[in-house]
Motif scaffolding. Sequence first.
Motif, PDB file in Angstrom:
ATOM      1  N   GLY A 123       0.812  -1.223   0.000  1.00  0.00           N
ATOM      2  CA  GLY A 123       0.000   0.000   0.000  1.00  0.00           C
ATOM      3  C   GLY A 123       0.838   1.263   0.000  1.00  0.00           C
ATOM      4  N   GLN A 124       2.008   1.212   0.635  1.00  0.00           N
ATOM      5  CA  GLN A 124       2.876   2.386   0.681  1.00  0.00           C
ATOM      6  C   GLN A 124       3.360   2.766  -0.711  1.00  0.00           C
ATOM      7  OE1 GLN A 124       4.040   4.415   3.422  1.00  0.00           O
ATOM      8  NE2 GLN A 124       2.144   3.550   4.176  1.00  0.00           N
ATOM      9  N   ALA A 127       0.409   4.001  -2.873  1.00  0.00           N
ATOM     10  CA  ALA A 127       0.035   5.391  -2.595  1.00  0.00           C
ATOM     11  C   ALA A 127       1.021   6.341  -3.260  1.00  0.00           C
ATOM     12  CB  ALA A 127      -0.008   5.628  -1.084  1.00  0.00           C
ATOM     13  N   SER A 130       0.675   6.332  -7.014  1.00  0.00           N
ATOM     14  CA  SER A 130      -0.582   6.954  -7.447  1.00  0.00           C
ATOM     15  C   SER A 130      -0.472   8.477  -7.482  1.00  0.00           C
ATOM     16  CB  SER A 130      -1.748   6.533  -6.541  1.00  0.00           C
ATOM     17  OG  SER A 130      -1.737   7.272  -5.344  1.00  0.00           O
ATOM     18  N   THR A 131       0.548   9.038  -6.805  1.00  0.00           N
ATOM     19  CA  THR A 131       0.727  10.490  -6.874  1.00  0.00           C
ATOM     20  C   THR A 131       1.737  10.875  -7.947  1.00  0.00           C
ATOM     21  OG1 THR A 131       2.477  10.475  -5.212  1.00  0.00           O
ATOM     22  CG2 THR A 131       0.233  10.808  -4.421  1.00  0.00           C
ATOM     23  N   LEU A 133       4.918   9.619  -8.317  1.00  0.00           N
ATOM     24  CA  LEU A 133       6.325   9.379  -8.020  1.00  0.00           C
ATOM     25  C   LEU A 133       6.821   8.207  -8.859  1.00  0.00           C
ATOM     26  CD1 LEU A 133       6.310   9.612  -4.107  1.00  0.00           C
ATOM     27  CD2 LEU A 133       7.438  11.209  -5.621  1.00  0.00           C
ATOM     28  N   GLN A 137      11.962   7.114  -7.014  1.00  0.00           N
ATOM     29  CA  GLN A 137      11.574   8.083  -5.979  1.00  0.00           C
ATOM     30  C   GLN A 137      10.800   7.391  -4.859  1.00  0.00           C
ATOM     31  OE1 GLN A 137       9.437  10.793  -8.569  1.00  0.00           O
ATOM     32  NE2 GLN A 137      10.998  12.379  -8.305  1.00  0.00           N
ATOM     33  N   VAL A 142       9.921   6.816   0.226  1.00  0.00           N
ATOM     34  CA  VAL A 142       8.829   6.177   0.968  1.00  0.00           C
ATOM     35  C   VAL A 142       9.237   4.826   1.552  1.00  0.00           C
ATOM     36  CG1 VAL A 142       6.475   5.271   0.807  1.00  0.00           C
ATOM     37  CG2 VAL A 142       7.076   7.395  -0.377  1.00  0.00           C
ATOM     38  N   GLN A 146      11.536   3.837   5.727  1.00  0.00           N
ATOM     39  CA  GLN A 146      10.825   2.976   6.671  1.00  0.00           C
ATOM     40  C   GLN A 146      11.522   1.635   6.826  1.00  0.00           C
ATOM     41  OE1 GLN A 146       6.451   2.904   6.254  1.00  0.00           O
ATOM     42  NE2 GLN A 146       6.740   4.204   4.468  1.00  0.00           N
ATOM     43  N   ARG A 149      14.652   1.895   8.979  1.00  0.00           N
ATOM     44  CA  ARG A 149      14.290   2.060  10.380  1.00  0.00           C
ATOM     45  C   ARG A 149      13.881   0.710  10.983  1.00  0.00           C
ATOM     46  NH1 ARG A 149       9.902   6.457  12.353  1.00  0.00           N
ATOM     47  NH2 ARG A 149      11.248   7.804  11.144  1.00  0.00           N
TER      48      ARG A 149
ATOM     49  N   MET B  86      -6.020   9.283  -5.942  1.00  0.00           N
ATOM     50  CA  MET B  86      -6.593   8.033  -5.445  1.00  0.00           C
ATOM     51  C   MET B  86      -6.588   7.997  -3.928  1.00  0.00           C
ATOM     52  SD  MET B  86      -5.908   4.185  -6.698  1.00  0.00           S
ATOM     53  CE  MET B  86      -7.218   2.990  -6.523  1.00  0.00           C
ATOM     54  N   PHE B  88      -7.316   5.352  -0.675  1.00  0.00           N
ATOM     55  CA  PHE B  88      -7.329   3.917  -0.428  1.00  0.00           C
ATOM     56  C   PHE B  88      -8.127   3.575   0.824  1.00  0.00           C
ATOM     57  CE2 PHE B  88      -3.527   5.056  -2.720  1.00  0.00           C
ATOM     58  CZ  PHE B  88      -3.382   4.055  -3.677  1.00  0.00           C
ATOM     59  N   ASN B  92      -3.115   4.457   3.697  1.00  0.00           N
ATOM     60  CA  ASN B  92      -1.750   4.401   3.153  1.00  0.00           C
ATOM     61  C   ASN B  92      -0.999   5.718   3.290  1.00  0.00           C
ATOM     62  OD1 ASN B  92      -2.651   1.918   2.490  1.00  0.00           O
ATOM     63  ND2 ASN B  92      -2.469   2.141   0.275  1.00  0.00           N
ATOM     64  N   LEU B  93      -1.151   6.371   4.424  1.00  0.00           N
ATOM     65  CA  LEU B  93      -0.297   7.532   4.682  1.00  0.00           C
ATOM     66  C   LEU B  93       1.111   7.040   4.970  1.00  0.00           C
ATOM     67  CD1 LEU B  93      -2.526   9.829   6.943  1.00  0.00           C
ATOM     68  CD2 LEU B  93      -2.084  10.014   4.498  1.00  0.00           C
ATOM     69  N   TYR B  94       2.109   7.895   4.712  1.00  0.00           N
ATOM     70  CA  TYR B  94       3.489   7.513   4.995  1.00  0.00           C
ATOM     71  C   TYR B  94       3.745   7.728   6.483  1.00  0.00           C
ATOM     72  CZ  TYR B  94       3.374   8.787   0.025  1.00  0.00           C
ATOM     73  OH  TYR B  94       3.030   8.920  -1.291  1.00  0.00           O
ATOM     74  N   PRO B  95       3.954   6.647   7.248  1.00  0.00           N
ATOM     75  CA  PRO B  95       4.042   6.795   8.710  1.00  0.00           C
ATOM     76  C   PRO B  95       5.285   7.550   9.170  1.00  0.00           C
ATOM     77  CG  PRO B  95       4.510   4.530   8.044  1.00  0.00           C
ATOM     78  CD  PRO B  95       4.053   5.249   6.812  1.00  0.00           C
ATOM     79  N   HIS B  96       6.316   7.619   8.320  1.00  0.00           N
ATOM     80  CA  HIS B  96       7.565   8.261   8.759  1.00  0.00           C
ATOM     81  C   HIS B  96       7.556   9.761   8.470  1.00  0.00           C
ATOM     82  CE1 HIS B  96       7.993   7.500   4.526  1.00  0.00           C
ATOM     83  NE2 HIS B  96       9.143   8.131   4.453  1.00  0.00           N
ATOM     84  N   LEU B 105       5.277  15.696  -0.283  1.00  0.00           N
ATOM     85  CA  LEU B 105       6.247  14.844  -0.990  1.00  0.00           C
ATOM     86  C   LEU B 105       6.095  14.903  -2.512  1.00  0.00           C
ATOM     87  CD1 LEU B 105       8.586  12.825  -0.840  1.00  0.00           C
ATOM     88  CD2 LEU B 105       6.909  10.982  -0.721  1.00  0.00           C
ATOM     89  N   ALA B 106       4.893  14.605  -2.997  1.00  0.00           N
ATOM     90  CA  ALA B 106       4.700  14.599  -4.457  1.00  0.00           C
ATOM     91  C   ALA B 106       4.743  16.022  -5.021  1.00  0.00           C
ATOM     92  CB  ALA B 106       3.381  13.927  -4.816  1.00  0.00           C
ATOM     93  N   LYS B 109       8.572  16.550  -5.240  1.00  0.00           N
ATOM     94  CA  LYS B 109       9.364  15.648  -6.086  1.00  0.00           C
ATOM     95  C   LYS B 109       8.765  15.448  -7.473  1.00  0.00           C
ATOM     96  CE  LYS B 109      12.053  15.106  -2.629  1.00  0.00           C
ATOM     97  NZ  LYS B 109      13.285  15.921  -2.621  1.00  0.00           N
ATOM     98  N   ARG B 154      -3.896  14.900   0.489  1.00  0.00           N
ATOM     99  CA  ARG B 154      -2.672  14.551  -0.234  1.00  0.00           C
ATOM    100  C   ARG B 154      -2.956  14.364  -1.727  1.00  0.00           C
ATOM    101  NH1 ARG B 154       0.410   9.084   1.522  1.00  0.00           N
ATOM    102  NH2 ARG B 154      -1.509   8.156   0.726  1.00  0.00           N
TER     103      ARG B 154
END
Lengths: 222, 246
Positions: A123-124, A127, A130-131, A133, A137, A142, A146, A149, B86, B88, B92-96, B105-106, B109, B154
């Motif tokens: 999913g990461q 997502a 879908s934007t 990237l 990238q 993304v 993670q 870490r 989109m 979901f 699906n957010l970026y946790p970091h 971010l988008a 970049k 986002r």
Amino acid sequence: MDQIIDQFFNFKIMLEAWPIMWRGLMMTLLICAAVIPLGLIGGLLVALAGTSSTTWFRWLVIVYIDLFRAIPPLVLLILIYSGLPFAGIRLSPFTAVCLAFFLNNSAYFGEVYRAGIESIGEGQSEAARSTGLTQIQTMAYVVLPQAVRNVLPDLISNTIEVVKLTSLASVVALPELLYSSDMARSLTYNASPIVMAALLYLIILLPAVRALTRFEQKLAAQ
Amino acid sequence: MSVPAIIKIIDLHKSFGNLEVLKGIDVTLGESELVFILGPSGSGKSTLLRCCNRLEQAQRGQILFDGTDILKPDTEINAIRQQIGMVFQSFNLYPHLSVLGNICLALRKVKKFSKKQAREIAFHQLERVGLVDKSDNFPSELSGGQQQRVAIARALALDPKVMLFDEPTSALDPELVGDVLGVMKDLKNSGMTMLVVSHEMRFARSAADRIIFMDGGNIVEEGPPEQMFDNPQHQRTRSFLQQVGY
């Protein structure tokens, strides 16, 4: 008792051996400064190569990883340093050590990174893609932050192993800490320099091991 | 359809191995239209949605976005994806990254905006979803409903022409669903074109322009909400609506 102290903890001899030991310690640190970044970066490249969509290439990466994880690092080092000259390739001890460590470490670190990348859900990247990237990238901004870490304790623990393994460089007469102490032992006919080397390794690594344990406990608590 | 089509799906086929999940789908999405896709699980509705920005690669057919066939291998898909937002099911957010980092971010970049410009856009979108005060929080510090609203912000930040929603409220506690639907309703009122896969029947009825009912990889029937809910033509549509208690 006095004999034991005289043979193993002889302060006078330790003091006498100190200049040699110091140079050895510096060489060990120099080897670390070279092989740890090589391993960390090489491992990352190996892990990224492993995510390729080309099947045969992915297999090649798996063969590489398995091969260099299976072959004992000491055998690999002697093969490179003493074996390759028979093929006309003569490497300096330092280069041979760097090459052997690179092959071995990039395979080990590669596996660690791979586990990290696989721990990040699909999913990461969906997502991110879908934007708009790109795949690279998405990996850089993304997935990898993670992934690294998540496997940081394993990366640190591997790095500690690498520091210990630098003592293997003594077999190709690279004057690092172990080699220097053994040299001092034969010059002084006394085991104290070896004890001193062991103590120096402990001084470097004990805090690192302790810090790793605390870090892991902190992570577990989260 | 009198309004110009933004997405036109023609005879779309998609299989996973031997399993054909889309068996020739035709859908036209007009400008500012909100189209709802209903159907039982396994009907292919999520797959259809995911084909629209090529997260899934369809094997046959066409998807025209503003006249460009996005299924052609030489289509610049990353350029198209900026224009198709989109959302979901599991956010699906970026946790970091912080909320702001997630949105920027988008913008940074992909759209190559300066940091300042990106932040301005991000704050504007956060305002839209009512979460300006959470800009420095991390996703784990937000409720599910707040996370989904950040995910919407986002997607909106890239100024898309279409928004795809893949079961946006299915992972939410019931009391949080309303906030997300409210944001979607605002979006509809602002003229956004939306394709929504969801089980929110009440919302479908009040907000959708058109409802498509899918089953077994086919479109069974489609029409305006009143017709679909009050007078469905097909037995399968009727039994589905009965099963979900509508």
